[in-house]
Design a protein around this motif. Structure first.
Motif, PDB file in Angstrom:
ATOM      1  N   THR A  88       0.847  -1.186   0.000  1.00  0.00           N
ATOM      2  CA  THR A  88       0.000   0.000   0.000  1.00  0.00           C
ATOM      3  C   THR A  88       0.879   1.231   0.000  1.00  0.00           C
ATOM      4  O   THR A  88       2.011   1.202   0.478  1.00  0.00           O
ATOM      5  CB  THR A  88      -0.907   0.044   1.249  1.00  0.00           C
ATOM      6  N   THR A  91       0.439   6.077   2.905  1.00  0.00           N
ATOM      7  CA  THR A  91      -0.059   5.661   4.211  1.00  0.00           C
ATOM      8  C   THR A  91       0.641   6.366   5.366  1.00  0.00           C
ATOM      9  O   THR A  91       0.205   6.228   6.508  1.00  0.00           O
ATOM     10  CB  THR A  91       0.165   4.155   4.386  1.00  0.00           C
ATOM     11  N   GLN A 137     -10.439   2.788   2.048  1.00  0.00           N
ATOM     12  CA  GLN A 137      -9.458   1.854   1.502  1.00  0.00           C
ATOM     13  C   GLN A 137      -8.252   2.614   0.947  1.00  0.00           C
ATOM     14  O   GLN A 137      -8.384   3.720   0.423  1.00  0.00           O
ATOM     15  CB  GLN A 137     -10.081   0.952   0.447  1.00  0.00           C
ATOM     16  N   PRO A 138      -7.063   2.033   1.069  1.00  0.00           N
ATOM     17  CA  PRO A 138      -5.853   2.716   0.626  1.00  0.00           C
ATOM     18  C   PRO A 138      -5.537   2.418  -0.840  1.00  0.00           C
ATOM     19  O   PRO A 138      -6.185   1.585  -1.477  1.00  0.00           O
ATOM     20  CB  PRO A 138      -4.781   2.080   1.519  1.00  0.00           C
ATOM     21  N   GLU A 139      -4.541   3.108  -1.353  1.00  0.00           N
ATOM     22  CA  GLU A 139      -3.918   2.680  -2.597  1.00  0.00           C
ATOM     23  C   GLU A 139      -3.354   1.268  -2.355  1.00  0.00           C
ATOM     24  O   GLU A 139      -2.881   0.959  -1.273  1.00  0.00           O
ATOM     25  CB  GLU A 139      -2.784   3.648  -2.951  1.00  0.00           C
ATOM     26  N   TRP A 140      -3.418   0.419  -3.384  1.00  0.00           N
ATOM     27  CA  TRP A 140      -2.958  -0.968  -3.248  1.00  0.00           C
ATOM     28  C   TRP A 140      -2.231  -1.365  -4.525  1.00  0.00           C
ATOM     29  O   TRP A 140      -2.574  -0.918  -5.615  1.00  0.00           O
ATOM     30  CB  TRP A 140      -4.165  -1.885  -3.025  1.00  0.00           C
ATOM     31  N   LEU A 262      -5.453  -1.265   7.019  1.00  0.00           N
ATOM     32  CA  LEU A 262      -4.754  -1.733   5.829  1.00  0.00           C
ATOM     33  C   LEU A 262      -4.899  -3.247   5.667  1.00  0.00           C
ATOM     34  O   LEU A 262      -5.095  -3.750   4.555  1.00  0.00           O
ATOM     35  CB  LEU A 262      -3.275  -1.341   5.909  1.00  0.00           C
ATOM     36  N   HIS A 266      -6.914  -5.499   2.559  1.00  0.00           N
ATOM     37  CA  HIS A 266      -6.213  -6.523   1.784  1.00  0.00           C
ATOM     38  C   HIS A 266      -6.952  -7.857   1.875  1.00  0.00           C
ATOM     39  O   HIS A 266      -7.287  -8.475   0.857  1.00  0.00           O
ATOM     40  CB  HIS A 266      -4.778  -6.681   2.286  1.00  0.00           C
ATOM     41  N   HIS A 281       3.018  -8.136   3.059  1.00  0.00           N
ATOM     42  CA  HIS A 281       2.285  -6.921   2.670  1.00  0.00           C
ATOM     43  C   HIS A 281       3.044  -5.705   3.196  1.00  0.00           C
ATOM     44  O   HIS A 281       3.205  -5.536   4.403  1.00  0.00           O
ATOM     45  CB  HIS A 281       0.876  -6.973   3.258  1.00  0.00           C
TER      46      HIS A 281
END
Length: 330
Positions: A88, A91, A137-140, A262, A266, A281
């Motif tokens: 991610t 963050t 939700q974060p960038e993934w 996070l 996922h 991760h």
């Protein structure tokens, strides 16, 4: 407790454990960290309890293991396709500034108006939800499978078509999936989420391409919950001298997202809860030598350390030769 894996001459694995500052010992009857972790997950015991039940054997000199090039990644899977390297971004507090400026320059928009900054602000506002609530939700991104996991001390190989090979000092969460399909966290390790920042700078939609690179983590996993305030150092060594060095911060005190948020975003995907699988991760960073204008070269040594996580992670940058890509017709 710190746990690591050592490659033996016959191809077998020795699992080593120690407390910080103490000598390491082999875990009796342990064939891998993966096997120990699954034994714990499937029996409802802690990993430490499983290690205690196995008992400890011979003392191991981990510095000599490092010098001999015998460290493996601290967790592996016998089938590399079942180890997933993911991560991610955006963050950490301050993590958006370098990427915002990079993407603003590329797209000719004002700094602060990019999708990078919008995503970062979403994390600031909703990345640490209250108990029982779901956060933003974060960038993934996806980096690869176990074939992309480089051992501590090994070469991080940048492909011939890459425009850059730069370090990203991060914390990585290490997980196994129990037979029930539940994810269990083994612990945390320092990692180098090696990336191509020049490719990413061309266009933010190239981020996925820029992340398809090897990564390294370890040499040791700190079992259990991490400190809230993690302070480490990232450096680049060229021709035996420190070329660049900078502190990095991690832990929830320095992040816009909680680890729990996070992890939720996922593992909410069923494809990531296949029994027996391993997940590494990576949780993002705010420190990049690329942001300071440094261009790495083949032979540079990346060194990333954080005192609570055991031995420093070292890897050398190497460049791959050109592959001729041909597509056959069936």
């Amino acid at each position: 407790m710190l746990i690591s894996q050592i490659r033996n001459e016959d191809g077998s694995i020795t699992v080593a454990v120690r407390e910080a500052g103490a000598a390491a010992h082999a875990v009796n009857g342990a064939t891998s960290v993966h096997a120990l972790a699954l034994e714990a997950a499937n029996s409802g015991r802690s990993l430490k309890a499983v290690v205690d039940a196995h008992g400890l054997g011979a003392e191991i000199d981990l510095e000599q293991v490092y010098a001999d090039g015998r460290f493996l990644p601290p967790i592996t899977h016998e089938d590399p396709a079942h180890l997933h390297l993911t991560g991610t971004g955006l963050t950490h507090l301050g993590s958006a500034s370098t990427r915002d400026a990079m993407h603003a320059a590329a797209s000719k928009v004002d700094e602060g108006a990019t999708d990078t900054m919008k995503m970062f602000k979403m994390g600031l506002e909703g990345g640490k939800p209250k108990a029982g609530e779901t956060g933003v939700q974060p960038e993934w991104f996806y980096k690869g499978n176990g074939t992309q996991a480089t051992a501590p001390g090994g070469d991080l190989v940048s492909p011939a078509f890459a425009l850059d090979g730069g370090e990203e000092p991060e914390m990585a969460g290490i997980y196994v999936i129990a037979d029930s399909g539940q994810a269990f966290r083994v612990g945390f390790a320092v990692s180098n989420e090696f990336s191509d920042h020049v490719t990413e700078r061309i266009n933010y939609l190239y981020l996925a391409h820029s992340k398809l690179r090897p990564a390294s983590f370890g040499p040791e996993i700190r079992v259990g919950a991490p400190p809230a305030d993690i302070r480490g150092t990232s450096r680049i060594i060229r021709n035996g001298a420190v070329l660049w060095e900078k502190p990095f911060l991690s832990g929830e005190a320095n992040m816009s997202h909680s680890f729990a948020n996070l992890e939720h975003h996922h593992f909410k995907y069923g494809i990531f809860r296949a029994p027996g699988d391993v997940h590494v991760h990576m949780f993002g960073t705010a420190t990049l030598s690329f942001g300071d204008g440094l261009k790495t070269e083949a032979g540079d040594i990346f060194e990333i350390e954080a005192a609570e996580f055991g031995l420093p992670l070292r890897n050398r940058l190497a460049l791959a030769g050109h592959d001729e890509i041909t597509i056959g017709q069936l």
